[in-house]
Scaffold this motif. Structure first.
Motif, short mmCIF file in Angstrom:
data_model
loop_
_atom_site.label_atom_id
_atom_site.label_comp_id
_atom_site.label_asym_id
_atom_site.label_seq_id
_atom_site.Cartn_x
_atom_site.Cartn_y
_atom_site.Cartn_z
N SER A 250 74.39 -0.11 -28.19
CA SER A 250 75.14 -0.29 -29.43
C SER A 250 74.16 -0.14 -30.59
O SER A 250 72.94 -0.27 -30.39
CB SER A 250 75.82 -1.66 -29.49
N PRO A 251 74.63 0.14 -31.80
CA PRO A 251 73.71 0.29 -32.93
C PRO A 251 72.86 -0.96 -33.18
O PRO A 251 71.74 -0.85 -33.67
CB PRO A 251 74.65 0.56 -34.11
N ASN A 252 73.38 -2.14 -32.83
CA ASN A 252 72.65 -3.38 -33.06
C ASN A 252 71.81 -3.82 -31.87
O ASN A 252 71.12 -4.84 -31.93
CB ASN A 252 73.63 -4.52 -33.41
N THR B 16 61.11 -4.92 -20.21
CA THR B 16 62.31 -4.42 -20.90
C THR B 16 62.72 -5.33 -22.05
O THR B 16 62.18 -6.42 -22.23
CB THR B 16 63.50 -4.29 -19.92
N MET B 17 63.70 -4.88 -22.84
CA MET B 17 64.19 -5.65 -24.00
C MET B 17 65.71 -5.78 -24.06
O MET B 17 66.24 -6.61 -24.79
CB MET B 17 63.72 -4.99 -25.30
N GLN B 18 66.43 -4.98 -23.30
CA GLN B 18 67.89 -4.87 -23.47
C GLN B 18 68.61 -6.22 -23.51
O GLN B 18 69.50 -6.44 -24.33
CB GLN B 18 68.46 -4.02 -22.34
N ASN B 19 68.23 -7.15 -22.63
CA ASN B 19 68.99 -8.40 -22.48
C ASN B 19 68.44 -9.54 -23.34
O ASN B 19 68.81 -10.70 -23.13
CB ASN B 19 68.98 -8.84 -21.01
N HIS B 20 67.58 -9.22 -24.29
CA HIS B 20 66.98 -10.26 -25.13
C HIS B 20 68.04 -10.91 -26.04
O HIS B 20 69.07 -10.31 -26.34
CB HIS B 20 65.87 -9.66 -25.99
N LEU B 21 67.75 -12.15 -26.45
CA LEU B 21 68.59 -12.80 -27.45
C LEU B 21 68.73 -11.92 -28.70
O LEU B 21 67.80 -11.18 -29.00
CB LEU B 21 67.98 -14.15 -27.86
N PRO B 22 69.81 -11.99 -29.43
CA PRO B 22 70.98 -12.84 -29.19
C PRO B 22 71.94 -12.24 -28.18
O PRO B 22 72.04 -11.01 -28.07
CB PRO B 22 71.62 -12.92 -30.58
N ILE B 23 72.63 -13.08 -27.43
CA ILE B 23 73.68 -12.63 -26.51
C ILE B 23 74.98 -12.63 -27.30
O ILE B 23 75.58 -13.68 -27.54
CB ILE B 23 73.77 -13.55 -25.28
N ALA B 24 75.38 -11.46 -27.74
CA ALA B 24 76.52 -11.36 -28.66
C ALA B 24 77.50 -10.29 -28.16
O ALA B 24 77.09 -9.29 -27.55
CB ALA B 24 76.05 -11.02 -30.07
N GLY C 130 79.60 -7.15 -27.81
CA GLY C 130 79.38 -5.79 -28.29
C GLY C 130 77.92 -5.39 -28.39
O GLY C 130 77.61 -4.24 -28.70
N MET C 131 77.00 -6.31 -28.16
CA MET C 131 75.57 -6.03 -28.29
C MET C 131 75.15 -4.90 -27.34
O MET C 131 74.34 -4.05 -27.68
CB MET C 131 74.77 -7.30 -27.97
N THR D 274 83.11 -15.99 -23.92
CA THR D 274 82.69 -14.76 -24.59
C THR D 274 81.21 -14.47 -24.34
O THR D 274 80.82 -13.33 -24.08
CB THR D 274 82.95 -14.86 -26.10
N GLU D 275 80.41 -15.51 -24.40
CA GLU D 275 78.97 -15.35 -24.16
C GLU D 275 78.72 -14.85 -22.74
O GLU D 275 77.92 -13.92 -22.53
CB GLU D 275 78.26 -16.68 -24.39
N MET D 276 79.38 -15.44 -21.75
CA MET D 276 79.16 -15.03 -20.36
C MET D 276 79.67 -13.62 -20.12
O MET D 276 79.04 -12.84 -19.38
CB MET D 276 79.85 -16.02 -19.42
N GLU D 277 80.78 -13.25 -20.71
CA GLU D 277 81.28 -11.88 -20.55
C GLU D 277 80.32 -10.88 -21.18
O GLU D 277 80.10 -9.79 -20.63
CB GLU D 277 82.68 -11.77 -21.17
#
Length: 604
Positions: free
Chosen positions: A381-383, A412-420, A422-423, A440-443
């Protein structure tokens, strides 16, 4: 104001110091639900000391710029930023701000990207308005300029106070503070900050070593260890070994955790389908992370050096506190480099984070591919951050280059905070068993893990096409900092040992393009990955790795305040034989980090 004369700046400085001492202590206590009034009443002398420290520092800063009102404004802004960081770090990661955390200020742009969901536009606007109003007021208030001798005296006082508070392990400074209730809690930083107060604990950490010297450390003690392990028979060659030097790949995946381990939660599809399928084909188990929710570089430190964070004072960050100051340091990287390997580190983020641009050459890496150099820069995603798929494609390119064997280390970095939401793309997995923001966070997290699972499959499939034998070690650095309730429901009936083990276990996969004998790895600390990989590839173990292998066979899982034995039984304590084995390990670690290098021959 004119009636106060020269006392005006001092009174304002004293008032500001007290208010700032209260503010930093308030945010340090709030995440624990401890009342500020209760703490101040129970620690009157230490509170007065905290306010006194701030007063002296402000006194020195005001003397330096010769404008106390300006100094008060600037210092208030700095403490305000520290308050923000302290509160959110405690809330998310459960640990306080350490002096070495300030090294990350040089990465302000990237830090803002990480915490962007924590800072509201209203907060930024309010902060900006306060700064403008405060600065305007500063230059409207008449100020009394100090004469040079008085300025020098105030600066001297400030320097002496800070020096004393950063050398509490020196008895000359510690004894007077002990009378005020201060105590040495380096082994437990949470207690250090709660009991001594933020200011004293923070400054004390400036002068503290990561690891205390063992009482029996000496040349004679190290000579015995060298003799004991230097003559150990090398049993590394196994039937699964290779005749040709193999490529070795480490993939330390950011916040990789298997969410399907959580009881009471169901997923519309398995987010780690490939990973679970590999349990039937390759070697799998769990990595016992020394951290929770953060502290990536400490996991990396264990995996690359074979040293263990359990011997260090809580809060230690070796990359920033010691390795960045060295010219070289023995590691898996330097060992493989001496055997003819090309060594490459890949991290699709800012290269200066945790001083990696300085530490990687110290460890022996020939090349460091950061976000500035990586060929593949796709994001989900862009963010978002650069994806795991992009990162592993870069690894595959490295493996396909040149004729020499490669050691590639990917963070890697993909799963770094924040867990949002659409991230990492639209959520395609529905979760049951949670509600509201927790669901929502778990999904969102499950979606991220699903994308990581695809990247791991791509890497495993790609090494099958290589002619050179290749082994890949994939492991999570630590569990994600999910909402407390998500973990609490699962651990409600767990013993302290089970709770610690669960909160520090991340998925571990060792895949290769040749048969591997051992399929069940159990739980193993990253410190032991090196000797394990050497065994699986039939490479000669140096004596140091023989020591690590002896420890691994009895205690494969070693973490701060937790031990997991060869039968996968977790414990919070050790028997006498295990204590002696770990003490040898501890002595070697101290010798390498701070000692005189008596055990250097173990590394050859």
């Amino acid at each position: 104001m004119k009636k106060l004369g020269a006392l005006g700046p001092l009174l304002w400085t004293a008032l500001t110091a007290n208010l700032l001492a209260l503010s930093i202590q308030y945010v340090s206590l709030k995440p624990y639900g401890i009342s500020l009034l209760y703490w101040v009443n129970a620690h009157k002398d230490l509170y007065a000391l905290s306010a006194g420290i701030l007063f002296c520092i402000l006194l020195g800063f005001g003397a330096l710029v010769n404008n106390y009102y300006f100094a008060i404004i600037v210092f208030t802004a700095l403490i305000g930023a520290l308050d923000f960081g302290q509160y959110h770090k405690l809330r998310i990661l459960g640990e306080p701000i350490y002096p070495w955390d300030l090294n990350q200020l040089k990465n302000m742009k990237e830090m803002l990207q990480i915490v962007r969901n924590m800072v509201s536009p209203g907060l930024l606007i309010a902060a900006a308005l306060l700064v403008v109003i405060a600065l305007a007021a500063t230059f409207r208030i008449p100020r009394k300029r100090l004469k040079l001798p008085l300025r020098a005296a105030f600066l001297t006082i400030a320097v002496l106070v800070v020096f004393a508070c950063t050398h509490l392990q020196n008895s000359a400074f510690a004894k007077p503070l002990e009378k005020l209730g201060a105590a040495d809690y380096h082994w437990n930083q949470q207690q250090n900050y709660l009991e001594n107060g933020f200011m004293l604990a923070f400054l004390d950490n400036l002068g503290a070593k990561m690891q205390n010297q063992p009482a029996d450390y000496s040349e004679a003690a190290m000579a015995q260890i060298v003799q004991k392990y230097g003559q150990t028979t090398n049993a590394s060659a196994t039937a699964s070994g290779t005749q040709e030097q193999p490529n070795i790949v480490y993939v330390m995946d950011e916040s990789l955790f298997d969410p399907t381990r959580l009881t009471g939660i169901t997923f519309s599809e398995d987010p780690m389908a490939n990973f679970h399928e590999y349990q039937n084909t390759y070697a799998t188990g769990y990595s016992l992370s020394p951290t929770f929710g953060g502290g990536t570089s400490n996991v990396e430190f264990e995996a690359l050096t074979g040293l263990n964070m359990s011997f260090m004072n809580e809060g230690a960050v070796p990359y920033q506190q010691i390795l960045a100051k060295k010219n070289s340091f023995p590691s898996l990287v330097s060992m493989l480099k001496s055997r003819g390997y090309e060594t490459t580190a890949v991290h699709p983020f800012d290269k200066t984070f945790y001083n990696r641009n300085r530490v990687y050459p110290v460890l022996g890496f020939d090349q460091f591919i950061s976000q500035d150099d990586i060929k593949y820069k796709d994001k989900l995603s862009p963010n978002g951050y650069i994806s795991d798929m992009s990162a592993v494609k870069q690894v595959v390119d490295v493996l396909n280059s040149g004729d020499q064997p490669h050691f590639v280390h990917l963070v890697t970095m993909q799963n770094h905070l924040p867990i949002a939401e659409g991230m990492n793309g639209p959520n395609t997995i529905q979760v049951s068993g949670l509600s509201g923001s927790g669901q929502t966070e778990m999904e969102s997290y499950a979606q991220s893990v699903k994308e990581t699972d695809k990247a791991v499959q791509y890497l495993v499939d790609s090494i099958q096409q290589l002619k050179r034998p290749t082994i890949v070690v994939v492991f999570g650095d630590h569990l994600p900092a999910l909402q407390d309730q998500t973990y609490a429901d699962h651990l409600s009936a767990a013993t302290p040992e089970q709770k610690q083990q669960f909160l520090h276990e991340t998925p571990l996969l060792i895949a290769a393009n040749y048969p591997l004998q051992d399929k069940n790895l159990g739980t193993i600390a990253p410190s032991f990955f090196g000797p394990l990989v050497f065994e699986l590839t039939g490479q000669q173990l140096p004596p140091y790795y023989q020591l690590l292998d002896n420890v691994r066979k009895q205690l494969p899982g070693i973490g701060p305040n937790l031990y997991v034995d060869a039968n996968n039984v977790a414990s919070l304590s050790l028997n006498d034989e295990q204590k002696q084995l770990l003490h040898d390990y501890e002595l070697v670690q101290y010798d390498l980090l701070y000692g005189r290098g008596y055990a250097a021959s173990l590394l050859k």
